[in-house]
Design an enzyme around this catalytic site. Structure first.
Site, mmCIF file in Angstrom:
data_model
loop_
_atom_site.group_PDB
_atom_site.id
_atom_site.type_symbol
_atom_site.label_atom_id
_atom_site.label_comp_id
_atom_site.label_asym_id
_atom_site.label_seq_id
_atom_site.Cartn_x
_atom_site.Cartn_y
_atom_site.Cartn_z
ATOM 1 C CE LYS A 170 -4.211 1.685 2.271
ATOM 2 N NZ LYS A 170 -4.985 1.951 1.062
ATOM 3 C CD GLU A 192 -6.810 -3.092 -6.457
ATOM 4 O OE1 GLU A 192 -7.226 -3.266 -5.301
ATOM 5 O OE2 GLU A 192 -5.589 -3.020 -6.734
HETATM 6 N N1 PMP Z 1 -7.799 -1.415 -3.523
HETATM 7 C C1 PMP Z 1 -7.153 -0.244 -3.623
HETATM 8 C C2 PMP Z 1 -6.340 0.033 -4.845
HETATM 9 C C3 PMP Z 1 -7.241 0.705 -2.586
HETATM 10 O O1 PMP Z 1 -6.577 1.871 -2.687
HETATM 11 C C4 PMP Z 1 -8.041 0.424 -1.461
HETATM 12 C C5 PMP Z 1 -8.211 1.425 -0.339
HETATM 13 N N2 PMP Z 1 -7.087 2.068 0.034
HETATM 14 C C6 PMP Z 1 -8.707 -0.811 -1.394
HETATM 15 C C7 PMP Z 1 -8.548 -1.706 -2.447
HETATM 16 C C8 PMP Z 1 -9.566 -1.182 -0.212
HETATM 17 O O2 PMP Z 1 -8.777 -1.517 0.884
HETATM 18 P P1 PMP Z 1 -9.332 -1.336 2.375
HETATM 19 O O3 PMP Z 1 -10.598 -2.136 2.445
HETATM 20 O O4 PMP Z 1 -8.270 -1.909 3.215
HETATM 21 O O5 PMP Z 1 -9.570 0.109 2.559
#
Ligand code: PMP
Length: 287
Positions: A151, A183
């Site tokens: 991330k 995604e």
């Molecule tokens: N995919 C991407 C590319 C993201 O940036 C995020 C959120 N930051 C998510 C999925 C969702 O992740 P989370 O449920 O941990 O917020």
């Protein structure tokens, strides 16, 4: 209200917190982040976010400057100082600011990471009107780097994707690689067909969403069928329902993809139920 933020062990008013122009987060996007939502003044899925932070840091050989307990205490103190009832806590750790710009990582014994946290006040986050209306999605090519499981703060392509969506009157974009949806720009993507929830499996191609993990667990507990596999846009156009998940949107129904109505073109009953279950269960577990 001027926010109080956290920087490297100290609390500052937001306009008094300063970092170096040599910080590698600023120069090279050499930084990782987390966003944790706050409901009723409590942190949702905090442990999941803290664990994923450690994983991101490990993958990049970056030192973690803060323990789990301290991190939790800082989150709570910022919620308290900024009087957050519903909102978000943003956390970023960069490899820090060496004395000059260089592609080579600085020696971690000489350069400490930079850690920043701030809150975002979002009254009405759980009761968002978008969740009742549903969101419209366009598809775009996935042109990001290959380690989307880490991330990092290199969010320019997702940001461009969001702008491409806005330009044509949509809310967000799903990214497609080799014919399959990876995604959303800042969320995980799902379709529902014949009562089966389908979402891409975990790999380096997507971020391992913390909300995704919780939602899939709750779905299974509610006897809903879950299939983790790749799906195409054509499958999505023909789906009964679609939705996205993230820490800031929870479960958000999708009502249109590339101009094709999904189901009846209104939030689907299973997606709306999953949102309710997620909010109810995760509030019980909030800390
Ligand atoms: N995919 C991407 C590319 C993201 O940036 C995020 C959120 N930051 C998510 C999925 C969702 O992740 P989370 O449920 O941990 O917020």
């Amino acid at each position: 209200m001027t926010r109080t933020v956290y920087l490297n062990g100290e609390y500052f008013l937001e306009n008094e917190a300063k970092i170096s122009i040599f910080d590698r987060g600023f120069l090279m996007a050499d930084a990782v982040y987390e966003v944790t939502s706050v409901l009723d003044g409590k942190l949702i899925d905090f442990k999941g976010h803290a664990n994923r932070l450690n994983r991101s840091l490990d993958e990049l050989d970056m030192k973690n400057p803060i323990s789990y307990e301290e991190l939790l205490a800082v989150h709570r103190e910022l919620i308290h100082l900024n009087e957050i009832d519903e909102g978000l806590v943003y956390l970023q750790i960069s490899r820090g600011a060496p004395s000059d710009r260089d592609f080579v990582y600085p020696n971690p014994d000489e350069t400490d990471p930079t850690i920043v946290l701030f809150t975002q006040n979002k009254p009405g986050l759980a009761n968002s009107p978008s969740a009742k209306k549903g969101v419209k999605i366009i598809s775009i090519d996935d042109e990001r780097w290959g380690r989307r499981d880490i991330k990092t703060v290199q969010l320019l392509y997702p940001s461009m994707g969001k702008m491409m969506a806005k330009k044509v009157g949509a809310d967000d974009a799903w990214m497609v690689q080799d014919g399959y949806v990876t995604e959303g720009t800042s969320n995980n993507a799902y379709i529902i067909k014949n009562n089966k929830i389908v979402t891409r499996g975990l790999s380096n191609d997507i971020l391992h969403g913390i909300t995704r993990a919780a939602v899939l667990k709750f779905a299974k507990e509610a006897q809903m069928q879950v299939e983790e596999r790749n799906f195409t846009l054509d499958e999505a156009y023909e789906a009964d329902e679609a939705f996205i998940t993230s820490a800031s949107t929870f479960v958000m129904p999708v009502i249109e993809i590339d101009g094709n109505k999904i189901g009846q073109g209104v939030p689907g009953s299973s997606s709306s139920r999953l949102r309710e279950i997620y909010l109810e269960e995760s509030k019980k577990l909030a800390i």
